[in-house]
Motif scaffolding. Structure first.
Motif, PDB file in Angstrom:
ATOM      1  N   LEU A 193       0.820  -1.208   0.000  1.00  0.00           N
ATOM      2  CA  LEU A 193       0.000   0.000   0.000  1.00  0.00           C
ATOM      3  C   LEU A 193       0.855   1.259   0.000  1.00  0.00           C
ATOM      4  O   LEU A 193       0.538   2.236  -0.673  1.00  0.00           O
ATOM      5  N   LEU A 194       1.941   1.257   0.747  1.00  0.00           N
ATOM      6  CA  LEU A 194       2.797   2.446   0.792  1.00  0.00           C
ATOM      7  C   LEU A 194       3.459   2.731  -0.544  1.00  0.00           C
ATOM      8  O   LEU A 194       3.865   3.863  -0.812  1.00  0.00           O
ATOM      9  N   ALA A 195       3.576   1.714  -1.395  1.00  0.00           N
ATOM     10  CA  ALA A 195       4.198   1.907  -2.707  1.00  0.00           C
ATOM     11  C   ALA A 195       3.284   2.639  -3.680  1.00  0.00           C
ATOM     12  O   ALA A 195       3.732   3.085  -4.735  1.00  0.00           O
ATOM     13  N   GLN A 196       1.993   2.774  -3.340  1.00  0.00           N
ATOM     14  CA  GLN A 196       1.030   3.461  -4.195  1.00  0.00           C
ATOM     15  C   GLN A 196       0.720   4.832  -3.586  1.00  0.00           C
ATOM     16  O   GLN A 196       0.250   4.911  -2.450  1.00  0.00           O
ATOM     17  N   PRO A 197       0.991   5.941  -4.289  1.00  0.00           N
ATOM     18  CA  PRO A 197       0.806   7.271  -3.685  1.00  0.00           C
ATOM     19  C   PRO A 197      -0.558   7.501  -3.056  1.00  0.00           C
ATOM     20  O   PRO A 197      -0.656   7.993  -1.940  1.00  0.00           O
ATOM     21  N   ALA A 198      -1.646   7.132  -3.749  1.00  0.00           N
ATOM     22  CA  ALA A 198      -2.985   7.376  -3.197  1.00  0.00           C
ATOM     23  C   ALA A 198      -3.225   6.520  -1.955  1.00  0.00           C
ATOM     24  O   ALA A 198      -3.806   6.975  -0.968  1.00  0.00           O
ATOM     25  N   GLU A 199      -2.756   5.280  -1.994  1.00  0.00           N
ATOM     26  CA  GLU A 199      -2.942   4.395  -0.849  1.00  0.00           C
ATOM     27  C   GLU A 199      -2.079   4.843   0.332  1.00  0.00           C
ATOM     28  O   GLU A 199      -2.462   4.688   1.495  1.00  0.00           O
ATOM     29  N   ARG A 200      -0.930   5.400   0.028  1.00  0.00           N
ATOM     30  CA  ARG A 200      -0.041   5.926   1.076  1.00  0.00           C
ATOM     31  C   ARG A 200      -0.756   7.029   1.858  1.00  0.00           C
ATOM     32  O   ARG A 200      -0.745   7.055   3.088  1.00  0.00           O
ATOM     33  N   GLN A 201      -1.402   7.945   1.133  1.00  0.00           N
ATOM     34  CA  GLN A 201      -2.134   9.022   1.791  1.00  0.00           C
ATOM     35  C   GLN A 201      -3.319   8.475   2.589  1.00  0.00           C
ATOM     36  O   GLN A 201      -3.643   8.971   3.671  1.00  0.00           O
ATOM     37  N   ARG A 202      -3.961   7.460   2.063  1.00  0.00           N
ATOM     38  CA  ARG A 202      -5.089   6.850   2.772  1.00  0.00           C
ATOM     39  C   ARG A 202      -4.616   6.210   4.086  1.00  0.00           C
ATOM     40  O   ARG A 202      -5.287   6.325   5.116  1.00  0.00           O
TER      41      ARG A 202
ATOM     42  N   LEU B 267     -13.686  -4.023  -4.577  1.00  0.00           N
ATOM     43  CA  LEU B 267     -14.814  -4.877  -4.927  1.00  0.00           C
ATOM     44  C   LEU B 267     -16.106  -4.176  -4.563  1.00  0.00           C
ATOM     45  O   LEU B 267     -16.176  -3.454  -3.564  1.00  0.00           O
ATOM     46  N   PRO B 268     -17.158  -4.358  -5.361  1.00  0.00           N
ATOM     47  CA  PRO B 268     -18.432  -3.676  -5.079  1.00  0.00           C
ATOM     48  C   PRO B 268     -19.086  -4.195  -3.811  1.00  0.00           C
ATOM     49  O   PRO B 268     -18.953  -5.370  -3.453  1.00  0.00           O
TER      50      PRO B 268
ATOM     51  N   VAL C 198      -3.798  -5.843  -4.199  1.00  0.00           N
ATOM     52  CA  VAL C 198      -4.462  -5.564  -2.935  1.00  0.00           C
ATOM     53  C   VAL C 198      -5.957  -5.541  -3.222  1.00  0.00           C
ATOM     54  O   VAL C 198      -6.432  -4.716  -4.007  1.00  0.00           O
ATOM     55  N   LEU C 199      -6.678  -6.450  -2.622  1.00  0.00           N
ATOM     56  CA  LEU C 199      -8.128  -6.511  -2.785  1.00  0.00           C
ATOM     57  C   LEU C 199      -8.793  -5.800  -1.621  1.00  0.00           C
ATOM     58  O   LEU C 199      -8.512  -6.110  -0.452  1.00  0.00           O
ATOM     59  N   ARG C 200      -9.648  -4.851  -1.935  1.00  0.00           N
ATOM     60  CA  ARG C 200     -10.398  -4.111  -0.923  1.00  0.00           C
ATOM     61  C   ARG C 200     -11.800  -4.728  -0.867  1.00  0.00           C
ATOM     62  O   ARG C 200     -12.630  -4.508  -1.736  1.00  0.00           O
TER      63      ARG C 200
ATOM     64  N   PHE D  46     -11.956  -4.392   4.359  1.00  0.00           N
ATOM     65  CA  PHE D  46     -10.589  -4.732   4.749  1.00  0.00           C
ATOM     66  C   PHE D  46      -9.757  -5.004   3.499  1.00  0.00           C
ATOM     67  O   PHE D  46     -10.274  -5.347   2.437  1.00  0.00           O
ATOM     68  N   ASP D  47      -8.459  -4.804   3.632  1.00  0.00           N
ATOM     69  CA  ASP D  47      -7.519  -4.988   2.534  1.00  0.00           C
ATOM     70  C   ASP D  47      -6.734  -6.270   2.735  1.00  0.00           C
ATOM     71  O   ASP D  47      -6.279  -6.557   3.849  1.00  0.00           O
ATOM     72  N   VAL D  48      -6.555  -7.024   1.665  1.00  0.00           N
ATOM     73  CA  VAL D  48      -5.715  -8.213   1.697  1.00  0.00           C
ATOM     74  C   VAL D  48      -4.804  -8.191   0.477  1.00  0.00           C
ATOM     75  O   VAL D  48      -5.161  -7.655  -0.572  1.00  0.00           O
ATOM     76  N   LEU D  49      -3.627  -8.763   0.623  1.00  0.00           N
ATOM     77  CA  LEU D  49      -2.626  -8.783  -0.447  1.00  0.00           C
ATOM     78  C   LEU D  49      -2.427 -10.212  -0.925  1.00  0.00           C
ATOM     79  O   LEU D  49      -2.201 -11.119  -0.117  1.00  0.00           O
ATOM     80  N   VAL D  50      -2.520 -10.421  -2.237  1.00  0.00           N
ATOM     81  CA  VAL D  50      -2.272 -11.748  -2.796  1.00  0.00           C
ATOM     82  C   VAL D  50      -1.358 -11.638  -4.010  1.00  0.00           C
ATOM     83  O   VAL D  50      -1.385 -10.641  -4.744  1.00  0.00           O
ATOM     84  N   ALA D  51      -0.538 -12.672  -4.196  1.00  0.00           N
ATOM     85  CA  ALA D  51       0.280 -12.770  -5.402  1.00  0.00           C
ATOM     86  C   ALA D  51      -0.604 -13.200  -6.550  1.00  0.00           C
ATOM     87  O   ALA D  51      -1.510 -14.023  -6.391  1.00  0.00           O
TER      88      ALA D  51
END
Length: 219
Positions: A15-24, A119-120, A143-145, A180-185
Motif C-alpha cells: 500500500l505504501l508503494a502506491q501514492p494514493a494508498e499511502r495518503q489513505r 470490490l463492489p 491488494v483486494l479491498r 478490509f484490505d488483503v494482499l495476494v500474489a
C-alpha cells in the motif's frame, strides 16, 4: 489469533508503494482506525522511514490548522519539520496548495507491479455480482479491498484460483469504511477467475457468506 506486525508488513509495503494508498494509510493512522496488526507495522515503519514520518507530521499539522486558523497553521512547527516561509506568507489556501505540490510521494521502484482493486458492496445476503478488473501487464500482486457484511465479525477469507489456494486470512476486522484490505500474489495467466469465500463469526460459529468471483485480465 490476533494479527501482529509481521503479518501486516507485506500488505503495508504494498500500500505504501502506491501514492494514493499511502495518503489513505496516513489518514487512517491519524484517525486511529487501524487494526492492531497494521498499526504495529505502521509504527515500526515510522521508526525507520524518515520520509514517511515527515508526511505523517505534515498531515497532522494541516489537520490541526484546519481546526484552528491560517495564522495558527503558519506558526505551527514540529521537532523534526518546519513549515516553509511560503506557507506563512500565503495563509491556509497557500498552505494546502504548497502541501499538495510537495507532498505527493514519487512512485517507488516497482510500484506499478502492485494493483489495488475495490470490490463492489452488496446488501444483506444478496449474491455479489461478478467483478471484472483489467490489470497492468506488469502487475505481480494485488491488494483486494473487500467490503465486509454488516456484522461485528471478525471475518476470515479464502481466495482461490480454481483449486489453488492463493491466500488465507483469519481474524480480519474492517476499517471505518466497512472493508478490509488483503494482499495476494497474482497467477501468471492473462485471464484468471478468482473466488473469494468469506465467513463471519456470529453466535459462536463461523457463518458462510455469499461467495464472490473476480475476473482478472491483462492486456
Amino acid at each position: 489469533m490476533m494479527p501482529n506486525a509481521t503479518d501486516a508488513i507485506p500488505l503495508l509495503a504494498a500500500l505504501l508503494a502506491q501514492p494514493a494508498e499511502r495518503q489513505r494509510l496516513i489518514a487512517r493512522y491519524l484517525r486511529g482506525d487501524m487494526d492492531a496488526g497494521m498499526l504495529a507495522a505502521f509504527e515500526e515503519r515510522l521508526l525507520d522511514d524518515a520520509g514517511l514520518l515527515d508526511e505523517v507530521e505534515t498531515e497532522k499539522v494541516l489537520r490541526q490548522g484546519l481546526r484552528e486558523s491560517p495564522q495558527a497553521l503558519a506558526a505551527t512547527t514540529t521537532h523534526r519539520w518546519q513549515l516553509p516561509l511560503s506557507i506563512a506568507a500565503s495563509g491556509l489556501f497557500g498552505a494546502l496548495l504548497t502541501y499538495a505540490l510537495m507532498s505527493a510521494p514519487p512512485a517507488a521502484p516497482g510500484a506499478q507491479r502492485i494493483a489495488v482493486a475495490q470490490l463492489p458492496a452488496t446488501r444483506g445476503d444478496a449474491i455479489p455480482a461478478d467483478a471484472e478488473i483489467t490489470l497492468d501487464a506488469s502487475a505481480r500482486q494485488i491488494v483486494l479491498r473487500v467490503p465486509a457484511t454488516n456484522e461485528a465479525g471478525p471475518f476470515r477469507l479464502r481466495i482461490r484460483d480454481g483449486a489453488t489456494l492463493l491466500g488465507s486470512f483469519d481474524d480480519l476486522k474492517p476499517d471505518d469504511s466497512g472493508q478490509f484490505d488483503v494482499l495476494v500474489a497474482l497467477p501468471t495467466p492473462a485471464t484468471t477467475r478468482l473466488t473469494l469465500d468469506l465467513e463471519a463469526w456470529r453466535d459462536g460459529s463461523w457463518r458462510q457468506r455469499p461467495t464472490r468471483t473476480l475476473q482478472l485480465r491483462r492486456p
